[in-house]
Write a protein that holds these residues in place. Sequence first.
Motif, PDB file in Angstrom:
ATOM      1  N   GLY A 212       8.727 -51.435  -2.931  1.00  0.00           N
ATOM      2  CA  GLY A 212       8.122 -50.777  -4.092  1.00  0.00           C
ATOM      3  C   GLY A 212       8.786 -51.177  -5.387  1.00  0.00           C
ATOM      4  N   SER A 213       8.144 -50.855  -6.481  1.00  0.00           N
ATOM      5  CA  SER A 213       8.678 -51.178  -7.805  1.00  0.00           C
ATOM      6  C   SER A 213       9.311 -49.970  -8.493  1.00  0.00           C
ATOM      7  N   VAL A 214       9.064 -48.784  -7.952  1.00  0.00           N
ATOM      8  CA  VAL A 214       9.622 -47.545  -8.522  1.00  0.00           C
ATOM      9  C   VAL A 214      10.309 -46.778  -7.412  1.00  0.00           C
ATOM     10  N   CYS A 215      11.471 -46.305  -7.644  1.00  0.00           N
ATOM     11  CA  CYS A 215      12.203 -45.533  -6.640  1.00  0.00           C
ATOM     12  C   CYS A 215      11.854 -44.062  -6.795  1.00  0.00           C
ATOM     13  N   THR A 216      11.189 -43.556  -5.793  1.00  0.00           N
ATOM     14  CA  THR A 216      10.789 -42.141  -5.814  1.00  0.00           C
ATOM     15  C   THR A 216      11.588 -41.311  -4.829  1.00  0.00           C
ATOM     16  N   SER A 217      12.405 -41.973  -4.005  1.00  0.00           N
ATOM     17  CA  SER A 217      13.254 -41.293  -3.008  1.00  0.00           C
ATOM     18  C   SER A 217      12.457 -40.461  -2.004  1.00  0.00           C
ATOM     19  N   GLN A 218      11.211 -40.871  -1.716  1.00  0.00           N
ATOM     20  CA  GLN A 218      10.430 -40.176  -0.699  1.00  0.00           C
ATOM     21  C   GLN A 218      10.818 -40.695   0.691  1.00  0.00           C
ATOM     22  N   VAL A 219      10.638 -39.866   1.708  1.00  0.00           N
ATOM     23  CA  VAL A 219      10.998 -40.238   3.089  1.00  0.00           C
ATOM     24  C   VAL A 219       9.978 -41.257   3.609  1.00  0.00           C
ATOM     25  N   LEU A 220      10.508 -42.369   4.188  1.00  0.00           N
ATOM     26  CA  LEU A 220       9.651 -43.416   4.796  1.00  0.00           C
ATOM     27  C   LEU A 220       9.698 -43.253   6.320  1.00  0.00           C
ATOM     28  N   THR A 221       8.531 -43.170   6.922  1.00  0.00           N
ATOM     29  CA  THR A 221       8.440 -42.955   8.378  1.00  0.00           C
ATOM     30  C   THR A 221       7.725 -44.136   9.039  1.00  0.00           C
ATOM     31  N   HIS A 222       8.287 -44.567  10.185  1.00  0.00           N
ATOM     32  CA  HIS A 222       7.714 -45.673  11.004  1.00  0.00           C
ATOM     33  C   HIS A 222       7.709 -45.196  12.454  1.00  0.00           C
ATOM     34  N   VAL A 223       6.493 -45.088  13.055  1.00  0.00           N
ATOM     35  CA  VAL A 223       6.336 -44.487  14.381  1.00  0.00           C
ATOM     36  C   VAL A 223       5.497 -45.412  15.269  1.00  0.00           C
ATOM     37  N   VAL A 224       5.942 -45.538  16.548  1.00  0.00           N
ATOM     38  CA  VAL A 224       5.137 -46.191  17.601  1.00  0.00           C
ATOM     39  C   VAL A 224       4.825 -45.129  18.641  1.00  0.00           C
ATOM     40  N   TYR A 225       3.546 -44.951  18.943  1.00  0.00           N
ATOM     41  CA  TYR A 225       3.146 -43.923  19.907  1.00  0.00           C
ATOM     42  C   TYR A 225       2.073 -44.495  20.855  1.00  0.00           C
ATOM     43  N   LYS A 226       1.802 -43.727  21.916  1.00  0.00           N
ATOM     44  CA  LYS A 226       0.831 -44.164  22.909  1.00  0.00           C
ATOM     45  C   LYS A 226      -0.173 -43.058  23.175  1.00  0.00           C
ATOM     46  N   ARG A 227      -1.324 -43.502  23.705  1.00  0.00           N
ATOM     47  CA  ARG A 227      -2.382 -42.612  24.141  1.00  0.00           C
ATOM     48  C   ARG A 227      -2.878 -43.066  25.512  1.00  0.00           C
ATOM     49  N   ASN A 228      -3.480 -42.075  26.219  1.00  0.00           N
ATOM     50  CA  ASN A 228      -4.075 -42.394  27.520  1.00  0.00           C
ATOM     51  C   ASN A 228      -5.284 -41.493  27.727  1.00  0.00           C
ATOM     52  N   PRO A 229      -6.414 -42.051  28.181  1.00  0.00           N
ATOM     53  CA  PRO A 229      -7.605 -41.210  28.365  1.00  0.00           C
ATOM     54  C   PRO A 229      -7.406 -40.090  29.363  1.00  0.00           C
ATOM     55  N   SER A 230      -6.483 -40.248  30.316  1.00  0.00           N
ATOM     56  CA  SER A 230      -6.277 -39.213  31.333  1.00  0.00           C
ATOM     57  C   SER A 230      -5.447 -38.029  30.825  1.00  0.00           C
ATOM     58  N   SER A 231      -4.740 -38.196  29.698  1.00  0.00           N
ATOM     59  CA  SER A 231      -3.920 -37.102  29.152  1.00  0.00           C
ATOM     60  C   SER A 231      -4.264 -36.915  27.671  1.00  0.00           C
ATOM     61  N   PRO A 232      -4.475 -35.698  27.218  1.00  0.00           N
ATOM     62  CA  PRO A 232      -4.852 -35.477  25.819  1.00  0.00           C
ATOM     63  C   PRO A 232      -3.684 -35.689  24.866  1.00  0.00           C
ATOM     64  N   GLY A 233      -4.010 -35.936  23.584  1.00  0.00           N
ATOM     65  CA  GLY A 233      -2.996 -36.076  22.556  1.00  0.00           C
ATOM     66  C   GLY A 233      -2.308 -37.417  22.587  1.00  0.00           C
ATOM     67  N   SER A 234      -1.242 -37.531  21.780  1.00  0.00           N
ATOM     68  CA  SER A 234      -0.457 -38.767  21.663  1.00  0.00           C
ATOM     69  C   SER A 234       1.000 -38.469  21.948  1.00  0.00           C
ATOM     70  N   HIS A 235       1.730 -39.493  22.398  1.00  0.00           N
ATOM     71  CA  HIS A 235       3.142 -39.336  22.753  1.00  0.00           C
ATOM     72  C   HIS A 235       3.939 -40.384  21.995  1.00  0.00           C
ATOM     73  N   VAL A 236       4.942 -39.911  21.253  1.00  0.00           N
ATOM     74  CA  VAL A 236       5.766 -40.799  20.445  1.00  0.00           C
ATOM     75  C   VAL A 236       6.726 -41.560  21.349  1.00  0.00           C
ATOM     76  N   LEU A 237       6.741 -42.881  21.198  1.00  0.00           N
ATOM     77  CA  LEU A 237       7.680 -43.727  21.943  1.00  0.00           C
ATOM     78  C   LEU A 237       8.917 -44.046  21.106  1.00  0.00           C
ATOM     79  N   MET A 238       8.737 -44.396  19.833  1.00  0.00           N
ATOM     80  CA  MET A 238       9.857 -44.744  18.937  1.00  0.00           C
ATOM     81  C   MET A 238       9.523 -44.266  17.522  1.00  0.00           C
ATOM     82  N   GLU A 239      10.586 -43.889  16.775  1.00  0.00           N
ATOM     83  CA  GLU A 239      10.377 -43.394  15.408  1.00  0.00           C
ATOM     84  C   GLU A 239      11.606 -43.725  14.548  1.00  0.00           C
ATOM     85  N   ASP A 240      11.317 -44.072  13.291  1.00  0.00           N
ATOM     86  CA  ASP A 240      12.393 -44.361  12.331  1.00  0.00           C
ATOM     87  C   ASP A 240      12.035 -43.708  10.995  1.00  0.00           C
TER      88      ASP A 240
END
Length: 294
Positions: A212-240
């Motif tokens: 970015g060009s301006v520092c706003t000090s907001q939290v940056l989130t990076h997430v990898v998650y999975k889904r499966n038709p047999s189970s509802p919702g999503s499941h987080v595998l990795m997060e930063d």
Amino acid sequence: MQAYKGRAGSSPRAQSGTNPAFFGCHMEDHTKHVQPVPLPAMQQNLNYMYPQIFWVDGCADASTSFTPAPPVAPFPPPVPDRRKKPRNNRERRGAGFLVFSLLILLALAGVGLCMFQIFHLEKELAELRESTSTEHIPPALEKLIGEKEQLMKKEARKAAHLTGSPAQRDLPLEWEPISGHAYTNGIQYRDRGLVINETGLYFVYSNVLFRGSVCTSQVLTHVVYKRNPSSPGSHVLMEDKGINYCTGQTTWARKSYLGALFKLRKMDSLHVNVSKIALVNFEESKTFFGLFKF
């Protein structure tokens, strides 16, 4: 042919004065019977072919019956030609069996020839394999063969590498599966995610560059998650999460990398989310997402 003697009184020549002795007829003797005229010895031997000739006493009574000639012997039947003999059923069966036996022998000979050729080819192939296995392979060629085998193994491994796509509108992130360094092998890219088609261990990784060009000090989130038709919702595998990544009002950049080994099931789909799409740099060497199977 028979000659008959007539009566003197009844003969036209006797009535006209002709001497009846001309025909050998005696007027006074009316009791003579038919007498055979003697024939030469050669004709007697041929009596079986020709009938005897009789002189008939013309003075005898007209009602007296003539002695019949002996029957003529019939001609012998023709002798059949013994050179042409009719072929019976036994001879025909014998000829058919001979032809069938010859056909069987020819078929067996063909099969034997084919087996001999196959055996000869197998022997040559075994000799060729033995000669190639005993020959010395140069080190350079051996190294090239090893690299080729490793490359083939890598190509056969189920893997995928996706690069960033600048045409982003909403989450999850959209990726480029074909162009540039991107590829998929045994893994399907569908609905902005990678779909697993075989259960097993997979190494999953994702890299995102925030800038970015301006520092706003907001939290940056990076997430990898999975889904499966047999189970509802999503499941987080990795997060930063990133905080305090900039100071002042100057231009800034921060990299977020996630990578780990997971046991994934068939039909699992993996996706990537970020906290703010506008801060992501989508160059293919800076933002990417992928996995490979162990």
